[in-house]
Scaffold this motif. Structure first.
Motif, PDB file in Angstrom:
ATOM      1  N   ASP A 104      -4.352  25.902 -12.675  1.00  0.00           N
ATOM      2  CA  ASP A 104      -4.069  27.265 -12.211  1.00  0.00           C
ATOM      3  C   ASP A 104      -5.311  27.910 -11.610  1.00  0.00           C
ATOM      4  OD1 ASP A 104      -1.430  27.124 -13.155  1.00  0.00           O
ATOM      5  OD2 ASP A 104      -1.959  28.025 -15.094  1.00  0.00           O
ATOM      6  N   ILE A 105      -6.441  27.695 -12.269  1.00  0.00           N
ATOM      7  CA  ILE A 105      -7.708  28.266 -11.799  1.00  0.00           C
ATOM      8  C   ILE A 105      -8.095  27.655 -10.466  1.00  0.00           C
ATOM      9  CG2 ILE A 105     -10.173  28.483 -12.301  1.00  0.00           C
ATOM     10  CD1 ILE A 105      -9.308  28.595 -15.333  1.00  0.00           C
ATOM     11  N   ILE A 106      -7.975  26.348 -10.346  1.00  0.00           N
ATOM     12  CA  ILE A 106      -8.304  25.669  -9.085  1.00  0.00           C
ATOM     13  C   ILE A 106      -7.360  26.129  -7.977  1.00  0.00           C
ATOM     14  CG2 ILE A 106      -8.288  23.419  -7.916  1.00  0.00           C
ATOM     15  CD1 ILE A 106      -9.428  22.258 -10.575  1.00  0.00           C
ATOM     16  N   ALA A 107      -6.074  26.264  -8.283  1.00  0.00           N
ATOM     17  CA  ALA A 107      -5.103  26.725  -7.279  1.00  0.00           C
ATOM     18  C   ALA A 107      -5.459  28.138  -6.807  1.00  0.00           C
ATOM     19  CB  ALA A 107      -3.687  26.684  -7.845  1.00  0.00           C
ATOM     20  N   ALA A 108      -5.865  28.996  -7.732  1.00  0.00           N
ATOM     21  CA  ALA A 108      -6.274  30.359  -7.348  1.00  0.00           C
ATOM     22  C   ALA A 108      -7.517  30.306  -6.466  1.00  0.00           C
ATOM     23  CB  ALA A 108      -6.538  31.204  -8.597  1.00  0.00           C
ATOM     24  N   GLY A 109      -8.441  29.423  -6.785  1.00  0.00           N
ATOM     25  CA  GLY A 109      -9.641  29.262  -5.970  1.00  0.00           C
ATOM     26  C   GLY A 109      -9.324  28.737  -4.582  1.00  0.00           C
ATOM     27  N   GLU A 110      -8.424  27.773  -4.508  1.00  0.00           N
ATOM     28  CA  GLU A 110      -8.029  27.221  -3.207  1.00  0.00           C
ATOM     29  C   GLU A 110      -7.345  28.289  -2.355  1.00  0.00           C
ATOM     30  OE1 GLU A 110      -5.681  23.928  -4.615  1.00  0.00           O
ATOM     31  OE2 GLU A 110      -7.386  22.535  -4.428  1.00  0.00           O
ATOM     32  N   ARG A 111      -6.526  29.103  -2.985  1.00  0.00           N
ATOM     33  CA  ARG A 111      -5.845  30.181  -2.258  1.00  0.00           C
ATOM     34  C   ARG A 111      -6.854  31.209  -1.750  1.00  0.00           C
ATOM     35  NH1 ARG A 111      -1.006  34.013  -4.597  1.00  0.00           N
ATOM     36  NH2 ARG A 111      -0.426  34.932  -2.600  1.00  0.00           N
ATOM     37  N   ALA A 112      -7.824  31.558  -2.594  1.00  0.00           N
ATOM     38  CA  ALA A 112      -8.862  32.514  -2.195  1.00  0.00           C
ATOM     39  C   ALA A 112      -9.704  31.930  -1.055  1.00  0.00           C
ATOM     40  CB  ALA A 112      -9.743  32.872  -3.390  1.00  0.00           C
ATOM     41  N   PHE A 114     -10.671  38.176  -6.411  1.00  0.00           N
ATOM     42  CA  PHE A 114     -10.639  38.735  -7.770  1.00  0.00           C
ATOM     43  C   PHE A 114      -9.767  37.862  -8.674  1.00  0.00           C
ATOM     44  CE2 PHE A 114      -8.240  41.116 -10.903  1.00  0.00           C
ATOM     45  CZ  PHE A 114      -9.270  41.572 -11.719  1.00  0.00           C
ATOM     46  N   ILE A 115      -8.609  37.471  -8.163  1.00  0.00           N
ATOM     47  CA  ILE A 115      -7.694  36.666  -8.986  1.00  0.00           C
ATOM     48  C   ILE A 115      -8.382  35.384  -9.433  1.00  0.00           C
ATOM     49  CG2 ILE A 115      -5.545  35.332  -8.988  1.00  0.00           C
ATOM     50  CD1 ILE A 115      -4.448  37.475  -6.999  1.00  0.00           C
ATOM     51  N   TYR A 116      -9.061  34.728  -8.494  1.00  0.00           N
ATOM     52  CA  TYR A 116      -9.761  33.491  -8.841  1.00  0.00           C
ATOM     53  C   TYR A 116     -10.831  33.758  -9.906  1.00  0.00           C
ATOM     54  CZ  TYR A 116     -13.257  29.860  -8.646  1.00  0.00           C
ATOM     55  OH  TYR A 116     -14.174  28.914  -8.996  1.00  0.00           O
ATOM     56  N   ARG A 117     -11.686  34.752  -9.656  1.00  0.00           N
ATOM     57  CA  ARG A 117     -12.772  35.037 -10.600  1.00  0.00           C
ATOM     58  C   ARG A 117     -12.219  35.486 -11.957  1.00  0.00           C
ATOM     59  NH1 ARG A 117     -14.639  36.838  -5.742  1.00  0.00           N
ATOM     60  NH2 ARG A 117     -14.024  38.986  -6.153  1.00  0.00           N
ATOM     61  N   PHE A 118     -11.161  36.291 -11.928  1.00  0.00           N
ATOM     62  CA  PHE A 118     -10.532  36.755 -13.163  1.00  0.00           C
ATOM     63  C   PHE A 118     -10.027  35.570 -13.974  1.00  0.00           C
ATOM     64  CE2 PHE A 118      -6.581  38.422 -15.249  1.00  0.00           C
ATOM     65  CZ  PHE A 118      -7.188  39.286 -16.149  1.00  0.00           C
ATOM     66  N   ARG A 119      -9.278  34.700 -13.317  1.00  0.00           N
ATOM     67  CA  ARG A 119      -8.755  33.521 -14.018  1.00  0.00           C
ATOM     68  C   ARG A 119      -9.893  32.650 -14.553  1.00  0.00           C
ATOM     69  NH1 ARG A 119      -3.687  31.762 -13.974  1.00  0.00           N
ATOM     70  NH2 ARG A 119      -2.108  32.750 -12.687  1.00  0.00           N
ATOM     71  N   LYS A 120     -10.909  32.437 -13.725  1.00  0.00           N
ATOM     72  CA  LYS A 120     -12.009  31.547 -14.094  1.00  0.00           C
ATOM     73  C   LYS A 120     -12.801  32.112 -15.274  1.00  0.00           C
ATOM     74  CE  LYS A 120     -16.276  29.583 -12.356  1.00  0.00           C
ATOM     75  NZ  LYS A 120     -17.293  29.648 -11.336  1.00  0.00           N
ATOM     76  N   HIS A 121     -13.244  33.353 -15.151  1.00  0.00           N
ATOM     77  CA  HIS A 121     -14.123  33.916 -16.173  1.00  0.00           C
ATOM     78  C   HIS A 121     -13.397  34.292 -17.462  1.00  0.00           C
ATOM     79  CE1 HIS A 121     -17.512  33.704 -13.535  1.00  0.00           C
ATOM     80  NE2 HIS A 121     -16.873  34.388 -12.610  1.00  0.00           N
TER      81      HIS A 121
END
Length: 167
Positions: A48-56, A33-40
């Protein structure tokens, strides 16, 4: 956030709201959710978005949720990347393992004298049609081969079972 931007809500307030949402999601370990939230919602920088995606991606790989990992790997690293390939191969291995486990369990059941008996009825079938099909299997394979009534009692309340059996 989108509505807030349209309404000209100050960016500082939107940022605080986004930060609160992210903190709550982190507590729940909802990294997808965090990744998609940040991205969209375009929250934070591209890094920040890439880091959230990598973490997910890492979270989903560790949790064995390879379908989600594949999707995120495609977004972050690209289709065909080593990360995407690893997630895809892991999903394929897990699928094969599930199939093998099902096959093994079926064999074990067969070895212990259990048979997998199935009833086929049309989508518009009534309970009477179901009971007729069960009766046919029980006649062919032996009395109570399906243990139908036992399964009803195991899976439904007394009032439901009695209503079904009265049909």
């Amino acid at each position: 956030i989108i509505k807030g931007r349209e309404m000209k809500v100050p960016q500082k307030e939107l940022d605080q709201f986004a930060a609160d949402v992210i903190v709550r999601a982190e507590k729940e370990q909802d990294f997808g959710f965090i990744y998609r939230f940040r991205k969209h919602m375009k929250i934070g920088s591209e890094a920040d978005i890439i880091a959230a995606g990598e973490r997910a991606y890492a979270f989903f790989m560790e949790a064995g949720n390879y379908g989600e990992a594949i999707s995120i790997a495609e977004d972050i690293y690209g289709r065909g990347s080593s990360e995407w390939q690893h997630a895809h191969e892991s999903e394929e291995t897990a699928r094969k393992q599930r199939e093998e486990n099902r096959r093994r369990k079926k064999e074990e059941n067969t070895e212990h004298g259990e048979r997998e008996l199935q009833v086929s009825i049309s989508p518009g079938a009534t309970f009477a049609d179901l009971f007729d099909a069960i009766d046919a299997i029980e006649e062919e394979h032996g009395i109570d081969a399906l243990h139908f009534e036992h399964e009803l009692w195991d899976n439904f309340g007394e009032d439901v079972v009695e209503q079904i059996l009265e049909l």
